[in-house]
Design a protein around this motif. Structure first.
Motif, PDB file in Angstrom:
ATOM      1  N   LYS A   1     -35.126 -13.562  33.088  1.00  0.00           N
ATOM      2  CA  LYS A   1     -33.820 -13.160  32.564  1.00  0.00           C
ATOM      3  C   LYS A   1     -33.402 -13.968  31.338  1.00  0.00           C
ATOM      4  N   ASP A   2     -34.203 -14.941  30.928  1.00  0.00           N
ATOM      5  CA  ASP A   2     -33.805 -15.826  29.836  1.00  0.00           C
ATOM      6  C   ASP A   2     -33.519 -15.041  28.558  1.00  0.00           C
ATOM      7  N   SER A   3     -32.414 -15.383  27.926  1.00  0.00           N
ATOM      8  CA  SER A   3     -32.036 -14.723  26.674  1.00  0.00           C
ATOM      9  C   SER A   3     -31.254 -15.711  25.814  1.00  0.00           C
ATOM     10  N   GLU A   4     -31.674 -15.848  24.547  1.00  0.00           N
ATOM     11  CA  GLU A   4     -31.010 -16.719  23.579  1.00  0.00           C
ATOM     12  C   GLU A   4     -30.774 -18.127  24.141  1.00  0.00           C
ATOM     13  N   MET A   5     -31.840 -18.702  24.703  1.00  0.00           N
ATOM     14  CA  MET A   5     -31.751 -20.028  25.317  1.00  0.00           C
ATOM     15  C   MET A   5     -32.512 -21.110  24.560  1.00  0.00           C
ATOM     16  N   TYR A   6     -33.401 -20.712  23.636  1.00  0.00           N
ATOM     17  CA  TYR A   6     -34.317 -21.678  23.036  1.00  0.00           C
ATOM     18  C   TYR A   6     -34.219 -21.644  21.508  1.00  0.00           C
ATOM     19  N   THR A   7     -34.557 -22.772  20.898  1.00  0.00           N
ATOM     20  CA  THR A   7     -34.532 -22.841  19.439  1.00  0.00           C
ATOM     21  C   THR A   7     -35.923 -22.733  18.828  1.00  0.00           C
ATOM     22  N   MET A   8     -36.966 -22.825  19.660  1.00  0.00           N
ATOM     23  CA  MET A   8     -38.326 -22.734  19.133  1.00  0.00           C
ATOM     24  C   MET A   8     -39.266 -22.145  20.173  1.00  0.00           C
ATOM     25  N   VAL A   9     -40.093 -21.210  19.725  1.00  0.00           N
ATOM     26  CA  VAL A   9     -41.171 -20.643  20.541  1.00  0.00           C
ATOM     27  C   VAL A   9     -42.496 -21.052  19.914  1.00  0.00           C
ATOM     28  N   LEU A  10     -43.373 -21.624  20.719  1.00  0.00           N
ATOM     29  CA  LEU A  10     -44.745 -21.946  20.304  1.00  0.00           C
ATOM     30  C   LEU A  10     -45.654 -21.261  21.304  1.00  0.00           C
ATOM     31  N   ALA A  11     -46.496 -20.335  20.877  1.00  0.00           N
ATOM     32  CA  ALA A  11     -47.225 -19.567  21.886  1.00  0.00           C
ATOM     33  C   ALA A  11     -48.493 -18.930  21.348  1.00  0.00           C
ATOM     34  N   ASN A  12     -49.426 -18.762  22.257  1.00  0.00           N
ATOM     35  CA  ASN A  12     -50.615 -17.943  22.049  1.00  0.00           C
ATOM     36  C   ASN A  12     -50.680 -16.999  23.239  1.00  0.00           C
ATOM     37  N   PRO A  13     -49.908 -15.909  23.200  1.00  0.00           N
ATOM     38  CA  PRO A  13     -49.814 -15.019  24.364  1.00  0.00           C
ATOM     39  C   PRO A  13     -51.102 -14.248  24.599  1.00  0.00           C
ATOM     40  N   PRO A  14     -51.302 -13.730  25.812  1.00  0.00           N
ATOM     41  CA  PRO A  14     -52.513 -12.950  26.110  1.00  0.00           C
ATOM     42  C   PRO A  14     -52.647 -11.762  25.172  1.00  0.00           C
ATOM     43  N   PHE A  15     -53.856 -11.562  24.648  1.00  0.00           N
ATOM     44  CA  PHE A  15     -54.098 -10.442  23.740  1.00  0.00           C
ATOM     45  C   PHE A  15     -54.460  -9.181  24.504  1.00  0.00           C
TER      46      PHE A  15
END
Length: 494
Positions: A265-279
């Protein structure tokens, strides 16, 4: 990645497990990792004790003072039978309940099971771990525990197909340097794995903002609220949490969660996303959060994760994500929709094309990095493209170190984008206006805009070339005649 001495010693420990009767690779990995974690807790505690002694601080430690046998440095020197009794009956129950049943330590290890069957096997494995170069000390600036886990996973037949391999550490570090996390950031990786991005971000902050640890609020933020990771694999969840704690993040928010489902349910909670999501992945619509499908209706996980990043970020928050090349140019409505969403409604800053061998030996997929800011009001004017051709390693399955490495140049140029405006389309990096990208159907592939500089080559007149050929042919024929005469002469003499 690990090589040389460390690799050979890890192989030896792996062989000890197998010859000792533990032949399931996943079981080997779990037991190996638990023991590394137990050693890491002791290494970390020794560093804290040394620091506290220097500062004159009295602080309650992780281990009870009346039970010194719980510490690696003590039980690893015991005889095999006594060591086995202490580890199985005291150490393992202790780490599963360390700090109380509600503690962050107990949270991640509650399902851990000690299954090493004999005292002899445990003794040999402990000796093997003691012989490893420093892998678990919090003074170690490298994510060696994560590197070890990556290497262990490479021994599984499924390691390259179920997504359980890590982004190469030097690529993670490069992305973190590009993003420059600050002490005020709240960082999330929705596909955290072994928490490599979060570990690297924590190290970056220690190296570049060490003064934050002298400010009570910032120190508490670092240890309790800064780092968040979601993972659906329980083994990876434990590894990620242990990795963070061994890198001195006391209360990492690593949780079991399907990031793309209604559960998140997280929404507008973070200032930075660092990710390598599944392709690779295609989900049923019913299993995907409805608000993600509103951005673009698709079953492809790589598109859904980009939509998720936009939802997770606060306005002004930034994301750096590794994506497959198809995200950049594929012509489906879903692909176009996510590209136009980022470009038109937010601010796309950079597209960095990486060489296709970056993820070898696990996969040869071509990838890129997207860096963008959530604005909700557009703002994309010019997009910076960089054609990364080498990352300091050979692009074959061996991934051996090489001299060619674009990473330093890439980081330096991104830090000074104002100087990039004079670059030409024939250069390795250049700007493209958002309007030009829109005119090209939101195509973000670098080859769409890169210009190849052709140099005119002047050749000799064909008649002169022919004369040269005739000259060389005559010289060859003359040499052949001389050789024949020599052979005849030798035969006559004999």
């Amino acid at each position: 990645m690990i090589t040389g001495e460390l690799k050979s010693k890890v192989d030896k420990i792996w062989e000890i497990f197998w010859t000792g009767g533990i032949t399931n690779p996943l079981t080997v990995i779990e037991q190996f990792t638990y023991l590394l974690y137990i050693k890491g807790l002791d290494d970390r505690e020794k560093k804290r004790e040394k620091d506290n002694e220097f500062l004159g601080i009295e602080e309650e430690g992780l281990f009870p003072k009346d039970k010194p046998q719980l510490r690696w440095s003590n039980f690893s020197n015991m005889g095999p039978e006594e060591m086995y009794r202490v580890v199985s009956q005291e150490v393992f129950p202790f780490i599963k309940n360390m700090g109380g049943k509600e503690s962050v330590y107990a949270k991640y290890l509650k399902d851990a099971v000690f299954v090493i069957p004999t005292a002899s096997l445990l003794s040999r494995v402990v000796a093997g771990i003691n012989a490893l170069p420093d892998t678990t000390s919090s003074q170690e600036k490298k994510d060696t525990l994560g590197d070890l886990y990556e290497y262990l996973l490479s021994k599984l037949n499924t390691s390259g197909t179920n997504g359980q391999f890590r982004t190469p550490r030097h690529i993670i570090d490069m992305i973190v340097k590009l993003m420059k996390p600050t002490p005020e950031d709240t960082i999330v990786d929705p596909s955290a794995g072994s928490a490599g991005f979060l570990v690297s971000a924590s190290e970056y902050l220690r190296e570049n903002h060490n003064d934050m640890f002298h400010v009570q609020g910032l120190r508490e933020h670092f240890n309790k609220n800064m780092f968040h990771g979601f993972e659906i694999d329980n083994t990876m969840l434990r590894i990620g949490a242990m990795n963070m704690m061994l890198h001195d993040v006391d209360h990492p928010n690593i949780s079991y969660r399907d990031s793309l489902s209604e559960q998140n349910k997280d929404s507008e909670m973070y200032t930075m996303v660092l990710a390598n999501p599944p392709f690779k992945g295609s989900l049923d619509y019913d299993s995907v959060s409805d608000d993600l499908l509103r951005v673009t209706k698709t079953k492809k996980t790589e598109i859904l994760f980009l939509s998720l990043f936009l939802r997770l970020l606060k306005k002004g928050g930034r994301a750096a994500a590794i994506v497959p090349d198809g995200i950049l140019f594929a012509g489906s409505n879903a692909h176009k929709a996510i590209r136009s969403e980022i470009i038109d409604n937010h601010k796309l800053e950079a597209v960095i094309k990486m060489p296709s061998g970056v993820f070898k030996p696990y996969a040869g997929v071509s990838t890129a990095i997207l860096i963008f800011t959530k604005t909700g009001a557009g703002g994309t004017e010019n997009i910076w493209f960089y054609d990364m051709k080498s990352d300091g390693y050979s692009l074959d399955d061996k991934r051996s170190p090489v001299e060619e490495n674009d990473i330093p140049d890439l980081v330096e140029r991104f830090e000074n984008l104002d100087r990039e405006t004079v670059r030409k389309r024939t250069d390795q990096s250049f700007f493209v206006s958002a309007n030009e990208v829109r005119e090209n159907d939101y195509d973000l592939s670098i080859n769409k805009y890169k210009e190849i500089e052709y140099k005119e080559v002047e050749y000799e007149d064909p008649s002169e070339i022919l004369k040269g050929i005739e000259k060389y042919e005559k010289e060859i024929q003359d040499s052949i005649e001389e050789l024949k005469e020599l052979i005849v002469g030798v035969n006559n003499e004999s």
